[in-house]
Design a protein around this motif. Structure first.
Motif, PDB file in Angstrom:
ATOM      1  N   UNK A 155     -44.566 -22.460  18.483  1.00 56.39           N
ATOM      2  CA  UNK A 155     -43.341 -22.651  17.706  1.00 56.39           C
ATOM      3  C   UNK A 155     -43.285 -21.672  16.541  1.00 56.39           C
ATOM      4  N   UNK A 156     -42.105 -21.073  16.333  1.00 56.73           N
ATOM      5  CA  UNK A 156     -41.839 -20.222  15.172  1.00 56.73           C
ATOM      6  C   UNK A 156     -40.735 -20.866  14.359  1.00 56.73           C
ATOM      7  N   UNK A 157     -40.992 -21.076  13.073  1.00 51.99           N
ATOM      8  CA  UNK A 157     -40.005 -21.655  12.152  1.00 51.99           C
ATOM      9  C   UNK A 157     -39.770 -20.682  11.012  1.00 51.99           C
ATOM     10  N   UNK A 158     -38.557 -20.699  10.443  1.00 51.39           N
ATOM     11  CA  UNK A 158     -38.171 -19.767   9.386  1.00 51.39           C
ATOM     12  C   UNK A 158     -37.541 -20.488   8.202  1.00 51.39           C
ATOM     13  N   UNK A 159     -37.729 -19.881   7.012  1.00 48.97           N
ATOM     14  CA  UNK A 159     -37.063 -20.296   5.780  1.00 48.97           C
ATOM     15  C   UNK A 159     -36.475 -19.059   5.124  1.00 48.97           C
ATOM     16  N   UNK A 160     -35.237 -19.151   4.615  1.00 42.03           N
ATOM     17  CA  UNK A 160     -34.620 -18.080   3.849  1.00 42.03           C
ATOM     18  C   UNK A 160     -34.428 -18.581   2.418  1.00 42.03           C
ATOM     19  N   UNK A 161     -35.044 -17.902   1.457  1.00 42.12           N
ATOM     20  CA  UNK A 161     -34.950 -18.296   0.048  1.00 42.12           C
ATOM     21  C   UNK A 161     -35.292 -19.769  -0.137  1.00 42.12           C
ATOM     22  N   UNK A 215     -50.027 -13.955   3.777  1.00 40.57           N
ATOM     23  CA  UNK A 215     -50.340 -14.655   5.016  1.00 40.57           C
ATOM     24  C   UNK A 215     -51.356 -15.723   4.686  1.00 40.57           C
ATOM     25  N   UNK A 216     -51.119 -16.960   5.150  1.00 39.46           N
ATOM     26  CA  UNK A 216     -51.936 -18.072   4.690  1.00 39.46           C
ATOM     27  C   UNK A 216     -51.989 -19.170   5.747  1.00 39.46           C
ATOM     28  N   UNK A 217     -52.981 -20.050   5.625  1.00 41.76           N
ATOM     29  CA  UNK A 217     -53.053 -21.233   6.478  1.00 41.76           C
ATOM     30  C   UNK A 217     -52.102 -22.316   6.006  1.00 41.76           C
ATOM     31  N   UNK A 218     -51.553 -22.171   4.784  1.00 47.80           N
ATOM     32  CA  UNK A 218     -50.590 -23.124   4.246  1.00 47.80           C
ATOM     33  C   UNK A 218     -49.339 -22.378   3.799  1.00 47.80           C
ATOM     34  N   UNK A 219     -48.227 -23.093   3.731  1.00 47.25           N
ATOM     35  CA  UNK A 219     -46.998 -22.470   3.273  1.00 47.25           C
ATOM     36  C   UNK A 219     -47.140 -22.007   1.824  1.00 47.25           C
ATOM     37  N   UNK A 220     -46.755 -20.758   1.549  1.00 46.62           N
ATOM     38  CA  UNK A 220     -46.894 -20.181   0.216  1.00 46.62           C
ATOM     39  C   UNK A 220     -45.683 -20.498  -0.647  1.00 46.62           C
ATOM     40  N   UNK A 221     -44.485 -20.462  -0.073  1.00 47.84           N
ATOM     41  CA  UNK A 221     -43.276 -20.713  -0.830  1.00 47.84           C
ATOM     42  C   UNK A 221     -42.796 -19.466  -1.545  1.00 47.84           C
ATOM     43  N   UNK A 222     -41.637 -19.558  -2.176  1.00 51.05           N
ATOM     44  CA  UNK A 222     -41.021 -18.409  -2.840  1.00 51.05           C
ATOM     45  C   UNK A 222     -41.241 -18.383  -4.344  1.00 51.05           C
ATOM     46  N   UNK A 223     -41.746 -19.453  -4.933  1.00 49.82           N
ATOM     47  CA  UNK A 223     -41.923 -19.499  -6.386  1.00 49.82           C
ATOM     48  C   UNK A 223     -43.161 -18.743  -6.835  1.00 49.82           C
ATOM     49  N   UNK A 224     -44.156 -18.606  -5.948  1.00 48.83           N
ATOM     50  CA  UNK A 224     -45.425 -17.990  -6.321  1.00 48.83           C
ATOM     51  C   UNK A 224     -45.285 -16.485  -6.413  1.00 48.83           C
TER      52      UNK A 224
END
Length: 224
Positions: A155-161, A215-224
């Motif tokens: 599965x590939x999932x995406x987030x924009x902003x 690139x990470x084993x956990x979601x990094x997010x956009x705030x970091x």
């Protein structure tokens, strides 16, 4: 597992031991063109060339990982019809080339528009791009793009902003109408940059700016 913000690199032709370069009719340059004058990587190609930052020896645990990149694309193709572009590509020991971020110029929508889509090539599914009308490719603006590769069901999932785009999700049995299984290879390489596959496109050259790759084993997010 990997991060690069380009701040410690000198401006000019990109060179570092952290990652490699894959180019044909294209260049990678570190320049001050980011938010608040920060250093970024400028990806430039001519025609249907390519230019990628390449992360080698990339072996995510369980063959699954999250990615994050900030990017700005100057222009997307408006010709030829169905012009196909890739910004992120993951490969490994299997035949499938997985493209979690790319798209196509689709002449059948709104008189012609560039749309984001997840895609792949090689292997049993062949060449496909699962573009969506709800995800137009936006030129001239900085965006934070995140993706997840989940090997449990390919599965590939995406987030924009920071906002999830479930309409762009693909998986083993749901990947753009193909009637054969979509399966990840055992990943070992990830590339970020730009490639256009059709000759004599309009415009004739492309510029993309990349920053804050993670690139990470956990979601990094956009705030970091």
């Amino acid at each position: 597992m990997f991060c690069e913000d380009f701040q410690t690199l000198p401006t000019g032709g990109a060179s570092t031991l952290k990652w490699g370069i894959d180019t044909e009719h294209g260049t990678l340059t570190v320049e001050r063109g980011g938010r608040d004058g920060q250093k970024v990587l400028r990806v430039h190609t001519e025609g249907n060339g390519r230019a990628f930052l390449k992360v080698d020896d990339f072996t995510p645990p369980g063959n699954s990982f999250f990615g994050r990149v900030r990017l700005r694309v100057k222009e997307f193709p408006v010709a030829p019809d169905w012009a196909h572009y890739t910004l992120i590509e993951a490969t490994g020991d299997g035949p499938e080339i997985v493209r979690p971020l790319g798209g196509q110029y689709v002449p059948e929508v709104d008189g012609g528009v560039a749309l984001w889509g997840v895609g792949a090539d090689g292997g049993p599914t062949g060449d496909w791009t699962n573009w969506r009308e709800s995800a137009p490719s936006r030129a001239g603006v900085w965006q934070c793009l995140e993706w997840r590769m989940d090997a449990t069901d390919n599965r590939i999932s995406l987030w924009f902003d920071g906002v999830a785009k479930p309409d762009l999700t693909v998986s083993t049995h749901d990947h753009g109408g193909n009637d054969v299984d979509f399966v990840f290879p055992r990943f070992d390489t990830l590339k970020l940059g730009w490639q256009l596959y059709q000759g004599n496109p309009t415009p004739a050259a492309y510029d993309v700016w990349l920053d804050d790759i993670a690139l990470s084993t956990q979601r990094v997010g956009c705030a970091t």
